[in-house]
Structure formats: structure tokens, C-alpha cells
Design a protein around this motif. Structure first.
Motif, short mmCIF file in Angstrom:
data_model
loop_
_atom_site.label_atom_id
_atom_site.label_comp_id
_atom_site.label_asym_id
_atom_site.label_seq_id
_atom_site.Cartn_x
_atom_site.Cartn_y
_atom_site.Cartn_z
N LEU A 130 0.83 -1.21 0.00
CA LEU A 130 0.00 0.00 0.00
C LEU A 130 0.86 1.25 0.00
O LEU A 130 0.58 2.21 -0.74
CB LEU A 130 -0.92 -0.01 1.22
N ALA A 131 1.91 1.26 0.82
CA ALA A 131 2.79 2.44 0.89
C ALA A 131 3.45 2.69 -0.46
O ALA A 131 3.55 3.86 -0.90
CB ALA A 131 3.84 2.23 1.97
N LYS A 132 3.92 1.65 -1.12
CA LYS A 132 4.59 1.84 -2.39
C LYS A 132 3.62 2.29 -3.49
O LYS A 132 3.98 3.09 -4.35
CB LYS A 132 5.29 0.54 -2.81
N VAL A 133 2.39 1.77 -3.44
CA VAL A 133 1.39 2.22 -4.41
C VAL A 133 1.07 3.70 -4.19
O VAL A 133 0.94 4.48 -5.14
CB VAL A 133 0.12 1.36 -4.31
N LEU A 134 0.93 4.10 -2.93
CA LEU A 134 0.68 5.51 -2.63
C LEU A 134 1.82 6.39 -3.13
O LEU A 134 1.59 7.48 -3.66
CB LEU A 134 0.51 5.70 -1.12
N ALA A 168 2.92 11.91 -0.44
CA ALA A 168 4.26 11.38 -0.22
C ALA A 168 4.54 11.19 1.27
O ALA A 168 5.13 10.18 1.68
CB ALA A 168 5.30 12.31 -0.83
N TRP A 169 4.08 12.12 2.09
CA TRP A 169 4.27 11.99 3.54
C TRP A 169 3.44 10.83 4.10
O TRP A 169 3.90 10.10 4.99
CB TRP A 169 3.91 13.30 4.24
N ILE A 170 2.22 10.67 3.61
CA ILE A 170 1.38 9.56 4.07
C ILE A 170 2.02 8.23 3.70
O ILE A 170 2.06 7.29 4.51
CB ILE A 170 -0.04 9.68 3.47
N ALA A 171 2.54 8.14 2.48
CA ALA A 171 3.22 6.91 2.05
C ALA A 171 4.41 6.62 2.94
O ALA A 171 4.69 5.46 3.28
CB ALA A 171 3.65 7.05 0.59
N ARG A 190 9.84 7.24 -9.63
CA ARG A 190 8.71 6.34 -9.35
C ARG A 190 9.08 4.87 -9.56
O ARG A 190 8.35 3.99 -9.10
CB ARG A 190 7.52 6.72 -10.23
N LEU A 191 10.18 4.61 -10.23
CA LEU A 191 10.61 3.22 -10.41
C LEU A 191 11.11 2.61 -9.10
O LEU A 191 11.10 1.38 -8.96
CB LEU A 191 11.71 3.15 -11.47
N VAL A 192 11.57 3.43 -8.17
CA VAL A 192 12.09 2.89 -6.90
C VAL A 192 10.99 2.16 -6.12
O VAL A 192 11.16 0.99 -5.76
CB VAL A 192 12.73 4.01 -6.06
N GLY A 217 9.95 -2.34 -5.28
CA GLY A 217 9.78 -2.94 -3.97
C GLY A 217 8.47 -3.70 -3.78
O GLY A 217 8.27 -4.32 -2.74
N ILE A 218 7.58 -3.67 -4.77
CA ILE A 218 6.27 -4.30 -4.60
C ILE A 218 6.33 -5.81 -4.77
O ILE A 218 5.76 -6.56 -3.98
CB ILE A 218 5.26 -3.68 -5.58
N TRP A 219 7.04 -6.29 -5.79
CA TRP A 219 6.95 -7.72 -6.11
C TRP A 219 7.51 -8.63 -5.01
O TRP A 219 6.94 -9.71 -4.78
CB TRP A 219 7.62 -8.00 -7.46
N PRO A 220 8.59 -8.28 -4.27
CA PRO A 220 9.02 -9.19 -3.20
C PRO A 220 7.97 -9.34 -2.10
O PRO A 220 7.85 -10.41 -1.49
CB PRO A 220 10.30 -8.53 -2.66
#
Length: 481
Positions: free
Chosen positions: A118-122, A132-135, A198-200, A204-207
Motif C-alpha cells: 500500500l505504501a509503495k502504491v501511494l 508522499a508523507w502519508i506513504a 517512481r521506479l524505486v 519494492g512491490i513484487w518481493p
């Protein structure tokens, strides 16, 4: 005389548990190194006001901005953005303390992975600074969950003769995640496109998704099931973990006896009040992480880049390369932790690592004080000295990282089963709050202590951690605590 139980074999299910812990560690490490402040496109979109404050020119142009050496990054918004995940991690740790006790270790890990995604999607879809701060805050919450439950799961299911080595694999995963994030950030910082940051978070999502899929195949830990009164499920889970041909009656009886302690207590708090051993184990864990939270290995992930910048590594190297060097040291530290956990031991490994890192910090302080200032080279260090400082900082972080991981393993494994979830959650929460405070204080201290003074502070913290680890672990070994 009772016959000593032979250590069980490491089955494929055990390796899957270790792999889940390593994957969770990777997610936490990816968060440690994920600071898009190093990429211009992110700063232009969400933090344009800090462009001048960061002093993005060369160190030789410092007279234009008016910043003193080591004070370039001394800004409240930068400090708060870097420290925010630690405050959120404290809430995540308390959530893990409740969830891992009531529902088990697996739901805590799954929730941590879900919050990470969720954080990475945000973040990848962020078009405002508030998002960005919420993420950033959601990321910290997931870190609190992933710090506690995976290590508990490993310590409760792996064979006792390899417990330290396999538990330290989580630290290896965290170090590799840190390096992946640092290398990715370094590579993307070379680009000038406004969207490449945004690639960073996408990477991190797939692991996290793979980790959740692995959890579906794993049984819950027998300790957690017995603690919740599920005897039949616990027996079956233990048999699956050990292999169908392995006798598990003696081990099951030992876990059952541990789970039945303080059965009159309805809550973990009541159990903690009734059991002096649990109280002493908790206080020891809190004390160990208190001194360890001020070591350089715990703080240089946020303070390394202004140090490298002030010493003259230049615009790009001062920000991104510092993270690559520190992450490389952490990978070395992860290898040392895996190698030393069972062979050298928690006490000896922690003390040796902290004392060796203290020697490195003293050397760095002397170079900054005698070469950088006294020799009149306030623009930058000569190239030989600059690389010497880089190597010393990388080595010191690796040694601190290995020592702190052995300390964490000890702090978790000595907690009695009836209060284990609560105690480990409180330890992670306390460490996160300390990390929040220290992260806010590190950059101002770096400025006011003129660089070299901060490394003397790291030296003091490392020596104190070595002394505290030797004292507390020796007391536990002798049965006094």
C-alpha cells in the motif's frame, strides 16, 4: 539423567520459513535505503523549498549558500521526513504485539507485507506532498510489523543448534534490500527525467507479493498455536515442520509446558506482572536496544550523505554513493552475523563487533579533526584520505550491523513464551521511538559537533553496547536474570 534431545533436521518447510524472514528483511532494508530525496525529480515535485537548503552546488561553492561544513542538511523538514517512518514503526510494533499473540505470527507478516505494498502504491502514484508523507508513514508502520513477527517465527521453528545462524539470515535479507535500494537510487539519480524516481517504489512491490504467496504454504508456529489452546493443530504443524518420519513428542511436550506457564493470566500484561523472569528479560531487552540505538550502524543510513558531501565527494557522490558504500558494509555485516551467531555466540560477537567499529569511528574522527580541519583543507579531503574515510565508515557500519543483529536475536529468544509477543513488540516499539529521536538529532549534532564529535559519540555508544551486551548476556547465562 535425562537423555539430551537430538537437534532436528532442517526440512524444506524450515527453509521456507527462513526465506520468508529473509524476504521480510529485504522489505525492511529496501525501506532503510529508499530515500527519494536524492533524486532531483522527486525534490522538484514535492520539496522544491529545500533546493537551496540542501546546498546542491559543489562544496567549493559553500560560501555562496553560507552553510558551514557538516551543516548543509540541517533543516527541520529533511530531518522529519527521514525520521517519520520510525515513529510509525512504533505503532506497527504495538499492533504486531497484539496481532501475533491473538492471531499468530503469519497474519502479522501478511499485514506487514500488505501495508508495504500500500505504501509503495501511494508513493508511485503520488502527485502531492501530503500523499508522499502519508506513504512514508505507512511504510514505517509496515516496518514495525515486519521487524517483530518474522524473527519470532524463525526463532520458534528452526532447530535449536542452528537457531542463531538461520535467524541472522533475516539480517542478510535486510542488508541486501538496503543495497538494492541504494544501487537503484544511485542509478536513477544519474537520469534527469522527472518521473524516474517512481521506479524505486515499483521495484519494492513484487518481493512483498512473493512473501505473501509463500506464507500460504507455511503452517503457523506450534508455539503460537499452543499459546492459543489449539493443541491438535500445533501437533500437526510441528510434525509438518520436522518431517513426517521425525519423532516430535519430546519437543511438543517442552513447548506445551512452556505455553502452560501462568495459565491463570488472561492477558499478556497480567502474565508479565506475575512472572519475574519475564520482567527481567524484558528490561534486559529494552536496555540493550537503548544503548544500541545510538551506534553509528543504526544512524549512518540518515547521516552518511551529509558527511560524504562535506568531505568533498561532490553533488552526486555525496548523496547516492554514500548509501551504496554504507549498504555494502551492511552486506558484509550480514555475512558476519550469519557466520558468528552460533560459532562465536551472541555475547562474544556483539562485543567484538562493537569494539572493532568503535576503533573505526575513532580513526574517522581523527582524520576529520587532523586532516580536514587542522591542515586547512576545509573544502575537501585529499582523494586518498577521502577513500580511507569511506572504507572505514563502510567497515564500521558493517561491524555495528552484525553486532546489533546478534543483540536483537538474544533480546528476542530470551523472552518467555507467555509474554513473548508483548515483550518483543515493546522492544521494537522502544527502539523505533529512540531511532525517531536520534534521527531528528543526528543532523543537528553533526553540525554542532563539527563532524568529528559525532563519531566520538558513536564510539561511546558502541563501547557502551559492548559492555551492556557482555553484562546482560553473562547474567542470563549464569541464570541470574
Amino acid at each position: 539423567m535425562a537423555q539430551q534431545r537430538r537437534p532436528p533436521a532442517v526440512t524444506p518447510f524450515i527453509w521456507m520459513v527462513v526465506w520468508v524472514a529473509m524476504s521480510a528483511g529485504w522489505l525492511v532494508g529496501f525501506t532503510d535505503g529508499d530515500s527519494a530525496l536524492f533524486i532531483q525529480g522527486f525534490r522538484d515535485s514535492f520539496f522544491p523549498q529545500i533546493q537551496t537548503g540542501l546546498g546542491l552546488g559543489n562544496p567549493e561553492a559553500r560560501h555562496i549558500t553560507g552553510f558551514r561544513p557538516f551543516c548543509t542538511f540541517h533543516r527541520a523538514d529533511v530531518q522529519l521526513y527521514l525520521a517519520l517512518p520510525h515513529a510509525a514503526a512504533a505503532l506497527g510494533a504495538l499492533t504486531a504485539a497484539h496481532l501475533s499473540h491473538r492471531r499468530g505470527r503469519k497474519p502479522s507478516v501478511a499485514l506487514g507485507c500488505a501495508m508495504f505494498v500500500l505504501a509503495k502504491v501511494l508513493l508511485v502514484t503520488a502527485y502531492s506532498a501530503a500523499q508522499a508523507w502519508i506513504a512514508r508513514a505507512v511504510t514505517g508502520f509496515s516496518v514495525g510489523l515486519l521487524h517483530q513477527a518474522p524473527l519470532l517465527e524463525v526463532l520458534e521453528v528452526v532447530p535449536f543448534n542452528r537457531r542463531g545462524t538461520l535467524a541472522a539470515c533475516q539480517a542478510m535479507g535486510r542488508a541486501v534490500g538496503f543495497m538494492c535500494s541504494a544501487l537503484l537510487t544511485f542509478g536513477l539519480a544519474l537520469e534527469q527525467r522527472s518521473w524516474q524516481w517512481r521506479l524505486v517504489p515499483v521495484f519494492g512491490i513484487w518481493p512483498a507479493l512473493v512473501t505473501v504467496l509463500l506464507l500460504l504454504w507455511l503452517p503457523e508456529t506450534p508455539s503460537s498455536l499452543l499459546q492459543r489452546g489449539k493443541l491438535a493443530e500445533a501437533r500437526l504443524a510441528l510434525q509438518r515442520l520436522r518431517g513426517m518420519l521425525q519423532s516430535t513428542e519430546q519437543e511438543f511436550a517442552e513447548i506445551l509446558a512452556a505455553s502452560q506457564l501462568l495459565t491463570s493470566a488472561r492477558t499478556q500484561f497480567q502474565a508479565l506482572k506475575q512472572q519475574r523472569e519475564a520482567q527481567l528479560a524484558l528490561f534486559a531487552g529494552l536496555g540493550l536496544v537503548t544503548v544500541a540505538s545510538a551506534t553509528g550502524g543504526a544512524l549512518l543510513s540518515t547521516s552518511a550523505f551529509p558527511v560524504f558531501y562535506a568531505l568533498g565527494y561532490g553533488r552526486l557522490k555525496g548523496y547516492a554513493m554514500s548509501m551504496v558504500l554504507i549498504s555494502f558494509g551492511c552486506v558484509v555485516g550480514g555475512v558476519l552475523a550469519v557466520a558468528a551467531a552460533d560459532s562465536v555466540g551472541r555475547r562474544g560477537g556483539t562485543a567484538a563487533g562493537c569494539l572493532a567499529s568503535a576503533a573505526c569511528y575513532i580513526a574517522v574522527a581523527l582524520i576529520i579533526h587532523l586532516v580536514y580541519y587542522q591542515a586547512g583543507r576545509t573544502n575537501q579531503l585529499p582523494i586518498t584520505w577521502a577513500w580511507a574515510v569511506a572504507a572505514l565508515l563502510s567497515l564500521a557500519c558493517g561491524l555495528d550491523y552484525a553486532a546489533n543483529e546478534l543483540l536483537w536475536i538474544h533480546a528476542f529468544e530470551v523472552q518467555p513464551l507467555p509474554t513473548r509477543s508483548l515483550a518483543t513488540g515493546m522492544i521494537v516499539c522502544w527502539q523505533s521511538l529512540q531511532a525517531f529521536a536520534w534521527t531528528l538529532a543526528t543532523l543537528p549534532l553533526l553540525c554542532h559537533l563539527r563532524g568529528w564529535g559525532l563519531f566520538l559519540l558513536f564510539t561511546t555508544a558502541s563501547v557502551a553496547t559492548a559492555a551492556a551486551a557482555w553484562l546482560f548476556m553473562q547474567l542470563f547465562r549464569q541464570g541470574i536474570m
